[in-house]
Write a protein that holds these residues in place. Sequence first.
Motif, PDB file in Angstrom:
ATOM      1  N   ALA A   1       0.839  -1.206   0.000  1.00  0.00           N
ATOM      2  CA  ALA A   1       0.000   0.000   0.000  1.00  0.00           C
ATOM      3  C   ALA A   1       0.874   1.256   0.000  1.00  0.00           C
ATOM      4  O   ALA A   1       0.608   2.224  -0.734  1.00  0.00           O
ATOM      5  CB  ALA A   1      -0.919  -0.012   1.219  1.00  0.00           C
ATOM      6  N   HIS A   2       1.929   1.252   0.807  1.00  0.00           N
ATOM      7  CA  HIS A   2       2.848   2.391   0.827  1.00  0.00           C
ATOM      8  C   HIS A   2       3.507   2.584  -0.530  1.00  0.00           C
ATOM      9  O   HIS A   2       3.598   3.709  -1.041  1.00  0.00           O
ATOM     10  CB  HIS A   2       3.918   2.184   1.897  1.00  0.00           C
ATOM     11  N   LEU A   3       3.971   1.501  -1.120  1.00  0.00           N
ATOM     12  CA  LEU A   3       4.677   1.596  -2.394  1.00  0.00           C
ATOM     13  C   LEU A   3       3.757   2.064  -3.512  1.00  0.00           C
ATOM     14  O   LEU A   3       4.154   2.874  -4.366  1.00  0.00           O
ATOM     15  CB  LEU A   3       5.304   0.245  -2.748  1.00  0.00           C
ATOM     16  N   SER A   4       2.531   1.579  -3.497  1.00  0.00           N
ATOM     17  CA  SER A   4       1.589   1.979  -4.552  1.00  0.00           C
ATOM     18  C   SER A   4       1.166   3.433  -4.422  1.00  0.00           C
ATOM     19  O   SER A   4       0.712   4.049  -5.397  1.00  0.00           O
ATOM     20  CB  SER A   4       0.354   1.075  -4.524  1.00  0.00           C
ATOM     21  N   SER A   5       1.305   3.995  -3.228  1.00  0.00           N
ATOM     22  CA  SER A   5       0.940   5.404  -3.020  1.00  0.00           C
ATOM     23  C   SER A   5       2.106   6.345  -3.282  1.00  0.00           C
ATOM     24  O   SER A   5       1.992   7.557  -3.055  1.00  0.00           O
ATOM     25  CB  SER A   5       0.425   5.611  -1.597  1.00  0.00           C
ATOM     26  N   GLY A   6       3.232   5.795  -3.714  1.00  0.00           N
ATOM     27  CA  GLY A   6       4.368   6.620  -4.076  1.00  0.00           C
ATOM     28  C   GLY A   6       5.429   6.755  -3.005  1.00  0.00           C
ATOM     29  O   GLY A   6       6.424   7.468  -3.202  1.00  0.00           O
ATOM     30  N   VAL A   7       5.250   6.107  -1.866  1.00  0.00           N
ATOM     31  CA  VAL A   7       6.268   6.146  -0.816  1.00  0.00           C
ATOM     32  C   VAL A   7       7.518   5.404  -1.300  1.00  0.00           C
ATOM     33  O   VAL A   7       7.423   4.334  -1.900  1.00  0.00           O
ATOM     34  CB  VAL A   7       5.738   5.502   0.483  1.00  0.00           C
TER      35      VAL A   7
ATOM     36  N   LYS B   1      12.659   2.595   0.660  1.00  0.00           N
ATOM     37  CA  LYS B   1      13.420   2.694   1.902  1.00  0.00           C
ATOM     38  C   LYS B   1      12.534   3.121   3.062  1.00  0.00           C
ATOM     39  O   LYS B   1      12.629   2.599   4.170  1.00  0.00           O
ATOM     40  CB  LYS B   1      14.573   3.675   1.714  1.00  0.00           C
ATOM     41  N   GLU B   2      11.654   4.074   2.814  1.00  0.00           N
ATOM     42  CA  GLU B   2      10.750   4.556   3.859  1.00  0.00           C
ATOM     43  C   GLU B   2       9.690   3.508   4.186  1.00  0.00           C
ATOM     44  O   GLU B   2       9.308   3.342   5.357  1.00  0.00           O
ATOM     45  CB  GLU B   2      10.095   5.868   3.418  1.00  0.00           C
ATOM     46  N   ALA B   3       9.206   2.816   3.146  1.00  0.00           N
ATOM     47  CA  ALA B   3       8.212   1.758   3.382  1.00  0.00           C
ATOM     48  C   ALA B   3       8.802   0.635   4.223  1.00  0.00           C
ATOM     49  O   ALA B   3       8.138   0.081   5.110  1.00  0.00           O
ATOM     50  CB  ALA B   3       7.713   1.213   2.047  1.00  0.00           C
TER      51      ALA B   3
END
Length: 419
Positions: free
Chosen positions: A162-168, A171-173
């Motif tokens: 979910a984080h990656l798909s939202s553009g995060v 590394k932060e995810a």
Amino acid sequence: MNVVLKSREAVISDQMLFNTAVATEGEPVANQLASGRCWLFATCNVTRIFTSRKFKLGEFQLSQSYLFIWDHLSKANWFLEQMIDLVDEPLDSRTVQYMLANTPAQDGGQWDLAVGLVEEFGLVPQTVYPESFNSSNSAALDALLTSKLREMGLKLRKAMLAHLSSGVRKKEAMAAARDTKDRMLKEIWRILTTTCGEPPKPDEPILWEYKDKAGKVRSLRTTPLEFAQVHAGYNCSDTISIINDPRHPYKQVYTVERLGNVVGGRPVRYLNLPIQALKDIAVKMLQADYPVWFGCDVDKASDMKNGVMDIKLFEYDEAFGTSLKMNKRQRMLSQDSSMTHAMMFTAVHLDERGQSVRWRVENSWGPEACNKGFVVMTDAWFSEYLFQIVAPRCFVAPELLDIYDHDHVTPLPPWDVLG
């Protein structure tokens, strides 16, 4: 069927007689009960021989359950780290499915994993952290932890995706996932300490009170890490794992992908050598009064009820007109044979030419199992079904140590029979 097929000649020839043995064996014969902790018991069995010599002890055991509880916490952390690392792979990929099916919480392990635990958490005598019902009967605990860790693994994957798909950024995810993982591990630790009891921390002071063979009561104040590093009498870090794997070239180094427990700890590393090299090193160790940790396929051509491992034990051809004809390489390639059990050599019988004939094995199924807790293994069985020994570096030739230390390490897949 074993009674019908058993070779009388093999039973007669497989005597518990040996002309080369370690001076002292551990007392009593340890019992892992209804658990899969053989590798930890074999590690403790090897080490306690040196501890007993150093402190002049009679009956003595190191705490196998101390390593067990820290191993389960470490494996939980390792599994969740694998789920984070594998987030880019499909959930139904072979690797992810293997990790979900086999690695969340289970008792099995390898020598290098045991060393990683000792280096990270140390050792304690069994009287400091005794057995519990759930360490001795681990199936229910393992089942609970496995289901919980699968749940946690899926939750971590979902949050990261979910984080990656939202553009995060990845590394932060991953950092956010590790924060969640740390909270999850507190839940795992609560389950472990509730079921097994809270162990001493690696740097926490402990008091060990004991009676030596002279009957004098003594005490030692130390910590688990200091006990392992200073008092145990055996440096398990100064060892290497040597395997016999005829599927792959000899004098090369191998590992198994994603096999581990302590994150950042000692990696699994095997030096592959011909079987005679393993025998020669094991004989040298026993002659020098060192027991030998080893891994094998315990169920093949063996009668563990009576303590015999002999490839001539069962006469299938006499009964059925056929026999088993695969060699070691073929059995490994077809998944017919794998490392299923770890034990310890304490003696070997040598012929007049100095060649090994049979081996004395100390098991960890208690004194009522096998032959008063021990097994006789023929030299031919060693060739066919033994896969690994562990040796202090002083027993290994310098050129082989150089290969182990510096050569390229070839990875084997997580589902390999040497995992």
